[in-house]
Design a protein around this motif. Structure first.
Motif, PDB file in Angstrom:
ATOM      1  N   UNK A 168       0.831  -1.206   0.000  1.00 44.60           N
ATOM      2  CA  UNK A 168       0.000   0.000   0.000  1.00 44.60           C
ATOM      3  C   UNK A 168       0.867   1.258   0.000  1.00 44.60           C
ATOM      4  N   UNK A 169       1.879   1.299   0.851  1.00 45.93           N
ATOM      5  CA  UNK A 169       2.723   2.491   0.902  1.00 45.93           C
ATOM      6  C   UNK A 169       3.570   2.605  -0.362  1.00 45.93           C
ATOM      7  N   UNK A 170       4.031   1.490  -0.899  1.00 48.12           N
ATOM      8  CA  UNK A 170       4.803   1.525  -2.138  1.00 48.12           C
ATOM      9  C   UNK A 170       3.995   2.102  -3.285  1.00 48.12           C
ATOM     10  N   UNK A 171       2.742   1.681  -3.386  1.00 50.64           N
ATOM     11  CA  UNK A 171       1.880   2.197  -4.445  1.00 50.64           C
ATOM     12  C   UNK A 171       1.485   3.648  -4.199  1.00 50.64           C
ATOM     13  N   UNK A 172       1.300   4.035  -2.937  1.00 45.32           N
ATOM     14  CA  UNK A 172       0.951   5.423  -2.632  1.00 45.32           C
ATOM     15  C   UNK A 172       2.063   6.370  -3.077  1.00 45.32           C
ATOM     16  N   UNK A 173       3.297   5.964  -2.883  1.00 43.64           N
ATOM     17  CA  UNK A 173       4.428   6.838  -3.186  1.00 43.64           C
ATOM     18  C   UNK A 173       4.909   6.684  -4.624  1.00 43.64           C
ATOM     19  N   UNK A 224       3.428   4.507  -7.220  1.00 46.48           N
ATOM     20  CA  UNK A 224       2.516   3.957  -8.205  1.00 46.48           C
ATOM     21  C   UNK A 224       2.405   2.444  -8.128  1.00 46.48           C
ATOM     22  N   UNK A 225       1.581   1.910  -8.996  1.00 43.16           N
ATOM     23  CA  UNK A 225       1.285   0.464  -9.005  1.00 43.16           C
ATOM     24  C   UNK A 225       2.576  -0.362  -9.012  1.00 43.16           C
ATOM     25  N   UNK A 226       2.666  -1.304  -8.063  1.00 38.47           N
ATOM     26  CA  UNK A 226       3.843  -2.159  -7.954  1.00 38.47           C
ATOM     27  C   UNK A 226       5.056  -1.449  -7.372  1.00 38.47           C
ATOM     28  N   UNK A 227       4.866  -0.213  -6.878  1.00 37.72           N
ATOM     29  CA  UNK A 227       5.986   0.588  -6.382  1.00 37.72           C
ATOM     30  C   UNK A 227       6.592   0.060  -5.100  1.00 37.72           C
ATOM     31  N   UNK A 228       7.840   0.425  -4.914  1.00 38.69           N
ATOM     32  CA  UNK A 228       8.615   0.019  -3.737  1.00 38.69           C
ATOM     33  C   UNK A 228       8.820   1.220  -2.825  1.00 38.69           C
TER      34      UNK A 228
END
Length: 129
Positions: A21-26, A28-32
């Motif tokens: 959730x935090x990876x995608x919030x910062x 985008x999709x699939x973000x780290x």
């Protein structure tokens, strides 16, 4: 300009889901944005999606739901996994923290994440909604 990253606490069902959730919030999709507490702290210091030269806010919506999901039970689960990988010199501390979590005492993962955010960012960066 202030960038606002929104964490939807209702989507947090445990620590692994928080990382997603935090990876995608910062980022985008699939973000780290970290996959453990130390990496999360490092990411908050800049260069991993947070703007290096701009203000940012972390708006944690429905944080109460996340606090429940990242409570003592999830903290104990995390500490059990940590104990398996802990260096011999740190095992006693992890065992003590695990005993506290199993008894429903001590800081939870939610508490630790909030502490990391408040220590690694400017005052007012975290907005619990």
């Amino acid at each position: 300009m202030t960038v606002i990253y929104v964490i939807d606490g209702s989507e947090v069902t445990g620590l692994e889901r928080f990382w997603e959730v935090v990876g995608e919030a910062v980022n985008g999709r699939g973000g780290y944005f970290g996959r453990n507490l130390d990496a999360f702290a490092d990411c908050l210091s800049g260069g991993m999606g947070t703007p290096d030269d701009a203000d940012f806010v972390i708006e944690w919506r429905d944080h109460a739901a996340a606090a429940r999901a990242l409570g003592h039970e999830e903290t104990a689960r995390h500490l059990r996994r940590t104990l398996d990988r802990a260096h011999a010199t740190g095992r006693e501390r992890v065992r003590a923290e695990l005993a506290e979590a199993l008894a429903g005492r001590g800081p939870t993962l939610f508490d630790q994440l909030v502490q990391i955010i408040t220590e690694r960012t400017a005052p007012g960066t975290l907005r619990l909604r």
